[in-house]
Every structure is written in C-alpha cells, then in structure tokens.
Motif scaffolding. Sequence first.
Motif, mmCIF file in Angstrom:
data_model
loop_
_atom_site.group_PDB
_atom_site.id
_atom_site.type_symbol
_atom_site.label_atom_id
_atom_site.label_comp_id
_atom_site.label_asym_id
_atom_site.label_seq_id
_atom_site.Cartn_x
_atom_site.Cartn_y
_atom_site.Cartn_z
ATOM 1 N N GLY A 63 0.917 -1.398 -0.140
ATOM 2 C CA GLY A 63 -0.040 0.000 0.011
ATOM 3 C C GLY A 63 0.870 1.272 -0.065
ATOM 4 N N LYS A 64 1.666 1.224 0.688
ATOM 5 C CA LYS A 64 2.906 2.355 0.822
ATOM 6 C C LYS A 64 3.378 2.795 -0.433
ATOM 7 N N GLU A 65 3.748 1.471 -1.246
ATOM 8 C CA GLU A 65 4.355 1.642 -2.677
ATOM 9 C C GLU A 65 3.528 2.277 -3.563
ATOM 10 N N VAL A 66 2.178 1.854 -3.339
ATOM 11 C CA VAL A 66 1.144 2.624 -4.366
ATOM 12 C C VAL A 66 1.382 4.157 -4.039
ATOM 13 N N LEU A 67 1.007 4.630 -2.793
ATOM 14 C CA LEU A 67 1.110 5.935 -2.541
ATOM 15 C C LEU A 67 2.398 6.590 -2.932
#
Length: 399
Positions: A83-87
């Motif tokens: 999820g952090k990578e998406v952000l």
Amino acid sequence: MTKDSNQSRLPLSPFVVLDLTRVRAGPTAVRQLADWGADVIKIEAPVDADHETEMGGVRLGPDYQNLHRNKRSLTVDLKTAQGKEVLYRLVKTADVIVENYRPDVKHRLSIDYETLRAINPKLIYASISGFGQDGPYANRPGYDQIIQGMTGMMSVTGIPGQGPVRAGIAIADTTAGLYGAMGIMMALIDREHTGLGQWVQTSLLESLLAVMDFQSARWLVAGEIPKQAGNDHPTIIPTGVFTTQDGQVNICVSGQVMWERLCRTLRRPEWLVDEKYLTNKARSKNRESLNSELNEIFAQNTNTHWIELLNQSGLACGAVNNVAEAFADEQVQHLGIRWPIQHPQLVGASIVGQPFRTNLHRASVKSYAPSPGQHNNEILSNIGFSNEEIQALKDCHVI
C-alpha cells in the motif's frame, strides 16, 4: 492522470491532489481545490462488504456528499508495504498531498513530509491538525467544540449570564480547512518561482483564534476581555434582533451618521438630543433602554415593512431566517450557491456551492461523492499498474 474535460477549464485543473483527510477540516480544504478543477484522488482504507453496508447511509448523508464532491476514490491499505508503494508512486507525479492525522501518525506510517519530499521535491505537503505539528498539545485529539471552548469563542457566544455557548456550526473545522486551502495555493504560487514544494501547516486552534479577529484584538491591543453580548453587537449599538408583527429582523446601525438616519427614519428626533443616546458610548451604556424602545416600535409593523423602509433609507436590515428560508431568499437564489447534484439515489438533492467566482471562471459540481474504490482501476492504470498487478493487489486486500 485523466481529468474531466469540463474541469480542465478551471484554474486548478493542472494540479493533482492526494487526499488523505477525514472528518471535516481536511476535507473542507480539499473541497476548495476539487471544486476549482484539481484532480483530487481521495485515498481511503479498503472496506469489507459488511462495513460498507454500515457506512452506506453515512456516504449518502448530506455531510459526506457536501464535503467529498468532485473527487475520485482509491482504496489503499497504508499499513502494508504494498500500500505504501502505491502511495509513493502516486506521490512521484502529484502536486499536493493533504492530511489531517495527529502528528505522530504520519511518521508511524512513513508518509511524513521528509519521506515524501525525498520522492518528489516539488510536492506541497499540507497538514491540518487540532493543535499544530509540535508543542505541548501536538498529539492531543482536537475537535471543533473543544477548540471553541479553548479559544474563547464560547465565552463570547450567547446571552449575557447564560454561560458559554458553542457556535451552531463547526466553525473551527471550517476555518482551518479554508486557511489550509489558502496556504496550499500560496505554496503552489511560490513553487512557480522556486521550483520547490514546502510543508504547509495550520491547526484548528490558531485558525479559530484568527477568525475571532476583532475579539482577539480587543484583548491583544486594548487589554479588554470580551464577554457575551447576545444578539447585540459588542461595540456598535444599536445592532441586534427585534421582534415584528410577523417575525424578527436584524438591524445594524454603524456610526453616528447611521444613528442619526435611524432616528429620522423611525421619526424619533428626540433621540438626537437625548444624552443617553448622543454617542455610541452612551448608547452602549444604555443599550437595554434603547433596545426596549426599539422593540416597541418594531412590534407595530411587519418584517417586510421594516426591511423595505430601513433599506430604502440606507440602513442595514434583514430577516432572521431559518435555513430553509435562507435558501428560498431571492438574492440567495440569484447568486446560485445551491448546487443540484445528479445522484441516482438522492433524487432532487443539492449541496452548498462555492461562495466566490470570477468574471472568467465559476466552479460547479461535476461529480457526486464517490463510493470507496470506485476509481481504483482507472487511477492505478494511469500510474503504470498492469491489470494483473491491480488484481494481485485486490486479492491480498491492499486495495
């Protein structure tokens, strides 16, 4: 990232905004950007079917629809590495990110300013909190009513002797949101000269103290502690609510010229030589007797009579409306601040529009508040995720 063709005509259409906000202050700031054309991506946690059923009524409610129009929705679990990578991928091409977590939360999630600035030095990072990003109260939860009490707002609201009274609106949240939006736009203008982003910070506490304005200044400049004045103005008399034959009206008589005009309009020339009313200071001291005499006069005719008579004389006078009456007012209708929305489940509903326009641009509602994850595929595809990668993120509940 794609934008609605109509939105592209508005001044903020070049900008992409990532919206991590919740509740009211943050969404208020982002709404300003969305209404004026920014491509706003509302980032929220993934929801299961049961939770979404529970939240369905909230999402169809007036508050949610009013705060979150003109946005797209992406669900992302920021507690996961994926999820952090998406952000982080979104941040690479974004212009603005807005958050209103408590200050410590952003650091725990590794989405703080320093972390995201390393990814995109041009990023405008905006933080709206209850008490500020540092200081002794930084990590306290801040809610509108708490702030109203702490800033003195409740001490100047209400009838004298009644005790503290909250304002009837979420004024601390709203003003923090508006100041936040102003700070973001200032930072975007500054970036045109420097090429660099910056961290914009505001809080409910300082925003409401600023909106207290002349009441705050009475203490800071003159050493006066303002008190409740009810419907009277604290310093300008007569100003207040008066009962007529069929309702109530507000009047505001500011300054000696207007006072003399009121005396002539109400056919009370004797007030012009009455020592109790000769000056604003005297009228303030004798406000109870003056208000009593005014109530006797206003009770002799209707709202319409007084509003027309006083306004024709150049004196400020208006009805005391409820909200329905306010939106039925012919001038309110003319200004067009009521925006109809084309929602499949809220037939005939409207929301509160933008209160300003220019000769070149006027904002409007382009889309109603989105459902969670409504634009997942569209947004992720635009930043390079393949269909297979998007499905994998769904399968592991990251989105």
